[in-house]
Design a protein around this motif. Structure first.
Motif, PDB file in Angstrom:
ATOM      1  N   UNK A 183      43.737  27.063  35.914  1.00 24.95           N
ATOM      2  CA  UNK A 183      42.504  27.806  35.601  1.00 24.95           C
ATOM      3  C   UNK A 183      41.448  27.565  36.685  1.00 24.95           C
ATOM      4  N   UNK A 184      41.302  26.324  37.107  1.00 20.48           N
ATOM      5  CA  UNK A 184      40.339  26.008  38.170  1.00 20.48           C
ATOM      6  C   UNK A 184      40.699  26.710  39.476  1.00 20.48           C
ATOM      7  N   UNK A 185      41.993  26.703  39.804  1.00 18.02           N
ATOM      8  CA  UNK A 185      42.445  27.369  41.032  1.00 18.02           C
ATOM      9  C   UNK A 185      42.184  28.866  40.944  1.00 18.02           C
ATOM     10  N   UNK A 186      42.443  29.453  39.784  1.00 18.44           N
ATOM     11  CA  UNK A 186      42.190  30.882  39.584  1.00 18.44           C
ATOM     12  C   UNK A 186      40.709  31.199  39.824  1.00 18.44           C
ATOM     13  N   UNK A 187      39.808  30.422  39.221  1.00 17.42           N
ATOM     14  CA  UNK A 187      38.366  30.663  39.390  1.00 17.42           C
ATOM     15  C   UNK A 187      37.940  30.487  40.852  1.00 17.42           C
ATOM     16  N   UNK A 204      40.033  36.346  46.825  1.00 20.45           N
ATOM     17  CA  UNK A 204      41.368  36.331  47.414  1.00 20.45           C
ATOM     18  C   UNK A 204      42.443  36.891  46.492  1.00 20.45           C
ATOM     19  N   UNK A 205      42.076  37.213  45.256  1.00 21.32           N
ATOM     20  CA  UNK A 205      43.056  37.745  44.322  1.00 21.32           C
ATOM     21  C   UNK A 205      42.933  39.258  44.248  1.00 21.32           C
ATOM     22  N   UNK A 206      44.039  39.943  44.415  1.00 17.93           N
ATOM     23  CA  UNK A 206      44.033  41.405  44.289  1.00 17.93           C
ATOM     24  C   UNK A 206      44.251  41.820  42.839  1.00 17.93           C
ATOM     25  N   UNK A 241      47.352  36.321  34.689  1.00 14.17           N
ATOM     26  CA  UNK A 241      47.266  36.099  33.252  1.00 14.17           C
ATOM     27  C   UNK A 241      47.815  34.705  33.007  1.00 14.17           C
ATOM     28  N   UNK A 242      46.941  33.806  32.579  1.00 12.53           N
ATOM     29  CA  UNK A 242      47.349  32.436  32.301  1.00 12.53           C
ATOM     30  C   UNK A 242      47.405  32.239  30.791  1.00 12.53           C
ATOM     31  N   UNK A 243      48.447  31.553  30.345  1.00 15.17           N
ATOM     32  CA  UNK A 243      48.525  31.224  28.926  1.00 15.17           C
ATOM     33  C   UNK A 243      49.276  29.916  28.782  1.00 15.17           C
TER      34      UNK A 243
END
Length: 188
Positions: free
Chosen positions: A6-10, A17-19, A23-25
């Motif tokens: 989650x931290x890496x995603x934010x 950098x994310x196109x 979806x994280x679960x």
């Protein structure tokens, strides 16, 4: 791991950098159902010899959701066994299973060449269990008091992460034997 993801995603979203938003679960990966096909499955729980983690079960479930040209990271794992004479530290004495990453003061003298006993490619259909009969040539005279197991992690790029390539990933495991056996070079 989920909190870190989650931290890496934010962080990556902040850098734009994310196109597509991942979806994280948080679910049991051996039973999880993904909402769509994916390009990449990353299985970070690689452990020597596939003993303590459910790598095969997770990949068996997750590859159902992998696109035809999708990639698994890692792509596979090869496991080896060798016979050794191990000197064990006082702290680890009496232990039947020793993970070298967690122990200090342990030395091993390899008395045989490594023998591959298992190879898993995660995109392929993986067999359940390992059944292998090995004849292991002795290359050095000594006393066998342990079996050393190590694995090589296969990456999609062709890179092989060997047994001493990292301090954390796929460390050697030593199984101590209840009875030592003297051997001479050339024996099997």
């Amino acid at each position: 791991t989920f909190k870190l993801a989650t931290k890496i995603q934010h962080y990556l979203e902040g850098l734009k950098l994310l196109t597509k938003k991942p979806i994280l679960f948080l679910k049991d990966a051996t039973k999880a159902v993904l909402p769509e096909k994916v390009d990449v499955v990353i299985n970070e729980n690689i452990y020597t010899g596939i003993f303590f983690e459910k790598q095969v079960q997770i990949m068996r479930q997750m590859k159902k959701f992998l696109k035809k040209d999708g990639v698994t990271i890692p792509s596979g794992l090869r496991s080896y066994i060798l016979l050794a004479d191990t000197t064990v530290s006082a702290h680890a004495r009496g232990e039947n299973l020793i993970v070298l990453m967690h122990e200090k003061g342990i030395t091993t003298h390899e008395l045989s060449k490594p023998q591959e006993y298992d190879s898993v490619l995660f995109k392929s259909n993986t067999k359940k269990g390992v059944r292998a009969i090995l004849k292991i040539p002795i290359i050095r005279t000594g006393t066998i008091n342990s079996v050393l197991i190590y694995s090589e992690v296969l990456m999609p790029s062709g890179v092989v992460v060997g047994r001493n390539a990292t301090e954390f990933l796929n460390n050697d495991i030593i199984l101590t034997l209840p009875r030592a056996q003297s051997v001479k070079r050339g024996e099997v």
